[in-house]
Design an enzyme around this catalytic site. Structure first.
Site, PDB file in Angstrom:
ATOM      1  N   GLU A 166      41.239  38.595  27.360  1.00 44.72           N
ATOM      2  CA  GLU A 166      40.745  38.479  29.216  1.00 44.72           C
ATOM      3  C   GLU A 166      41.929  37.613  29.554  1.00 44.72           C
ATOM      4  O   GLU A 166      42.272  36.789  29.434  1.00 44.72           O
ATOM      5  CB  GLU A 166      39.777  37.846  29.353  1.00 44.72           C
ATOM      6  CG  GLU A 166      38.785  38.618  29.231  1.00 44.72           C
ATOM      7  CD  GLU A 166      37.437  38.019  30.044  1.00 44.72           C
ATOM      8  OE1 GLU A 166      36.341  38.232  30.741  1.00 44.72           O
ATOM      9  OE2 GLU A 166      36.528  36.666  29.388  1.00 44.72           O
TER      10      GLU A 166
ATOM     11  N   SER B 174      39.354  41.522  36.616  1.00 38.27           N
ATOM     12  CA  SER B 174      39.311  42.284  37.464  1.00 38.27           C
ATOM     13  C   SER B 174      39.335  43.541  37.752  1.00 38.27           C
ATOM     14  O   SER B 174      40.255  44.960  38.129  1.00 38.27           O
ATOM     15  CB  SER B 174      40.255  42.440  38.332  1.00 38.27           C
ATOM     16  OG  SER B 174      40.783  40.776  38.706  1.00 38.27           O
TER      17      SER B 174
ATOM     18  N   ASN C 125      29.065  40.149  32.515  1.00 37.60           N
ATOM     19  CA  ASN C 125      29.095  37.987  33.202  1.00 37.60           C
ATOM     20  C   ASN C 125      28.576  38.050  34.458  1.00 37.60           C
ATOM     21  O   ASN C 125      29.702  37.961  35.193  1.00 37.60           O
ATOM     22  CB  ASN C 125      30.537  37.805  32.515  1.00 37.60           C
ATOM     23  CG  ASN C 125      30.258  36.897  31.854  1.00 37.60           C
ATOM     24  OD1 ASN C 125      28.822  35.762  32.553  1.00 37.60           O
ATOM     25  ND2 ASN C 125      31.498  35.870  31.645  1.00 37.60           N
ATOM     26  N   TRP C 126      27.566  37.758  34.887  1.00 36.96           N
ATOM     27  CA  TRP C 126      27.430  36.870  35.611  1.00 36.96           C
ATOM     28  C   TRP C 126      27.765  35.579  36.152  1.00 36.96           C
ATOM     29  O   TRP C 126      27.848  35.395  37.161  1.00 36.96           O
ATOM     30  CB  TRP C 126      26.105  37.703  35.691  1.00 36.96           C
ATOM     31  CG  TRP C 126      25.480  38.809  35.903  1.00 36.96           C
ATOM     32  CD1 TRP C 126      26.115  39.900  35.805  1.00 36.96           C
ATOM     33  CD2 TRP C 126      24.078  39.183  35.856  1.00 36.96           C
ATOM     34  NE1 TRP C 126      25.384  40.941  36.086  1.00 36.96           N
ATOM     35  CE2 TRP C 126      24.026  40.874  35.897  1.00 36.96           C
ATOM     36  CE3 TRP C 126      22.305  38.343  36.026  1.00 36.96           C
ATOM     37  CZ2 TRP C 126      22.764  41.634  35.920  1.00 36.96           C
ATOM     38  CZ3 TRP C 126      21.507  39.736  36.644  1.00 36.96           C
ATOM     39  CH2 TRP C 126      21.549  41.287  36.074  1.00 36.96           C
ATOM     40  N   LYS C 127      28.434  35.132  35.323  1.00 38.52           N
ATOM     41  CA  LYS C 127      28.781  33.887  35.272  1.00 38.52           C
ATOM     42  C   LYS C 127      27.338  32.908  35.703  1.00 38.52           C
ATOM     43  O   LYS C 127      26.620  33.272  35.970  1.00 38.52           O
ATOM     44  CB  LYS C 127      30.279  33.576  36.249  1.00 38.52           C
ATOM     45  CG  LYS C 127      31.301  34.571  35.859  1.00 38.52           C
ATOM     46  CD  LYS C 127      32.131  34.848  35.967  1.00 38.52           C
ATOM     47  CE  LYS C 127      33.179  35.299  34.992  1.00 38.52           C
ATOM     48  NZ  LYS C 127      34.444  35.210  35.893  1.00 38.52           N
TER      49      LYS C 127
ATOM     50  N   GLY D  50      39.152  37.067  38.238  1.00 39.23           N
ATOM     51  CA  GLY D  50      38.974  36.499  39.694  1.00 39.23           C
ATOM     52  C   GLY D  50      39.846  36.510  40.408  1.00 39.23           C
ATOM     53  O   GLY D  50      39.823  36.543  41.810  1.00 39.23           O
TER      54      GLY D  50
ATOM     55  N   GLU E  59      37.231  30.605  30.883  1.00 46.85           N
ATOM     56  CA  GLU E  59      36.286  29.645  31.681  1.00 46.85           C
ATOM     57  C   GLU E  59      35.892  28.051  31.055  1.00 46.85           C
ATOM     58  O   GLU E  59      35.696  27.033  30.774  1.00 46.85           O
ATOM     59  CB  GLU E  59      35.248  30.474  32.766  1.00 46.85           C
ATOM     60  CG  GLU E  59      36.284  30.586  33.649  1.00 46.85           C
ATOM     61  CD  GLU E  59      35.055  31.744  34.541  1.00 46.85           C
ATOM     62  OE1 GLU E  59      35.634  32.946  35.424  1.00 46.85           O
ATOM     63  OE2 GLU E  59      34.256  31.781  33.991  1.00 46.85           O
TER      64      GLU E  59
ATOM     65  N   HIS F 191      35.037  32.223  26.571  1.00 45.62           N
ATOM     66  CA  HIS F 191      35.588  32.449  27.638  1.00 45.62           C
ATOM     67  C   HIS F 191      36.567  31.896  28.480  1.00 45.62           C
ATOM     68  O   HIS F 191      36.741  30.200  28.428  1.00 45.62           O
ATOM     69  CB  HIS F 191      34.318  32.442  28.071  1.00 45.62           C
ATOM     70  CG  HIS F 191      34.577  33.572  29.740  1.00 45.62           C
ATOM     71  ND1 HIS F 191      35.273  32.794  30.832  1.00 45.62           N
ATOM     72  CD2 HIS F 191      34.698  34.808  29.899  1.00 45.62           C
ATOM     73  CE1 HIS F 191      35.642  33.948  31.946  1.00 45.62           C
ATOM     74  NE2 HIS F 191      34.849  35.148  31.396  1.00 45.62           N
TER      75      HIS F 191
ATOM     76  N   GLY G  64      33.751  41.087  35.217  1.00 44.74           N
ATOM     77  CA  GLY G  64      32.978  39.824  35.945  1.00 44.74           C
ATOM     78  C   GLY G  64      32.486  39.822  36.842  1.00 44.74           C
ATOM     79  O   GLY G  64      31.486  40.514  37.587  1.00 44.74           O
ATOM     80  N   GLY G  65      33.724  39.837  38.484  1.00 49.35           N
ATOM     81  CA  GLY G  65      32.649  40.430  40.260  1.00 49.35           C
ATOM     82  C   GLY G  65      32.186  40.811  40.008  1.00 49.35           C
ATOM     83  O   GLY G  65      31.702  41.713  40.556  1.00 49.35           O
TER      84      GLY G  65
END
Length: 251
Positions: free
Chosen positions: A167, A213, A10-12, A173, A99, A97, A234-235
């Site tokens: 999640e 993470s 997921n590149w957000k 993050g 967010e 998600h 994610g990251g």
């Protein structure tokens, strides 16, 4: 039942179209001619979907969108529909998600409407659930996750095209990661909840990803848990070698 692990990056809200193509090319190069034993895909930003989809057309990665609306069209400025992302080359979509829930006010009802529409239009859905730090510390993780699963699947007849991603919000993050045992406990609860709704066979066949993470250093341990079937990354997915290493751990 033998389940195939699934990993999604997921590149957000990161990377221009050119940067997205560069990263996708680097991931493909890192993975080599292909991989076996698992599925993997990436979810770039909406503007980059079409061009990235053309790059991925020959495999081995699939293309996912990060969100979609619950209507096909209409006066919804700034939104994109399931049909639009299908047309851009997506096979999957991430819905619910944390967010989206926290920053953009998506309720369980909105998430459910999106899941229903995406499945109806032929997309495969990654439904995200998870508790906040406050909810975990209050001892209501199970209640929160069970509610989100049941609400997200309300009225959904079949889950053959569905993946659930657990999640924990406090681990997204932040560098904090649920221990493999903590993650396994919640994954097992999700599987039981789905089994109660759809039967044991459906529950056993459901793939449940972990997100929060995940890194090359902890991926193998997490994916070794009996109810963890890959990751929503994610990251680490913004680094080609890290993401490829996580995919290889899942395979």
């Amino acid at each position: 039942m033998k389940r195939t692990n699934i990993v999604v990056g997921n590149w957000k809200m990161n990377l221009t179209i050119a940067e997205s193509l560069e990263l996708a090319s680097a991931v493909i190069a890192e993975l080599g001619s292909g991989f076996s034993g698992c599925e993997a895909g990436i979810a770039p930003t909406c503007p980059a979907l079409y061009e990235t989809g053309k790059l991925l057309a020959s495999g081995p990665l699939f293309l996912a969108a990060q969100n979609c609306h619950y209507e096909n069209d209409g006066a919804f400025t700034g939104e994109v529909s399931a049909r639009m992302i299908l047309g851009a080359g997506c096979s999957h979509v991430i819905i619910g998600h944390s967010e989206r829930r926290q920053l953009f006010g998506e309720t369980d009802e909105i998430v459910n409407r999106k899941v229903s529409k995406a499945l109806k239009e032929g997309l495969k859905v990654i439904l995200c659930v998870g508790e906040t730090l406050e909810e975990r510390e209050s001892g209501i993780t199970g209640d929160v996750v069970t509610r989100q699963v049941k609400a997200g699947l309300a009225g959904i007849a079949g889950i053959g095209d569905l993946v659930i991603a657990y999640e924990p919000v406090w681990a997204i993050g932040t560098g904090k990661t649920a221990t493999s045992e903590q993650a396994q406990e919640v994954h097992a609860l999700i599987r039981k909840t789905v089994s109660d709704l759809y039967g044991a066979e459906a529950g056993d066949g459901l793939r449940i990803q972990y997100g929060g993470s995940v890194k090359p250093s902890n991926a193998a341990e997490l994916f070794a848990m009996p109810d963890i079937d890959g990751g929503l990354i994610g990251g680490a997915s913004l680094n080609a070698s890290d993401f490829a290493a996580i995919v290889k751990a899942a395979c």
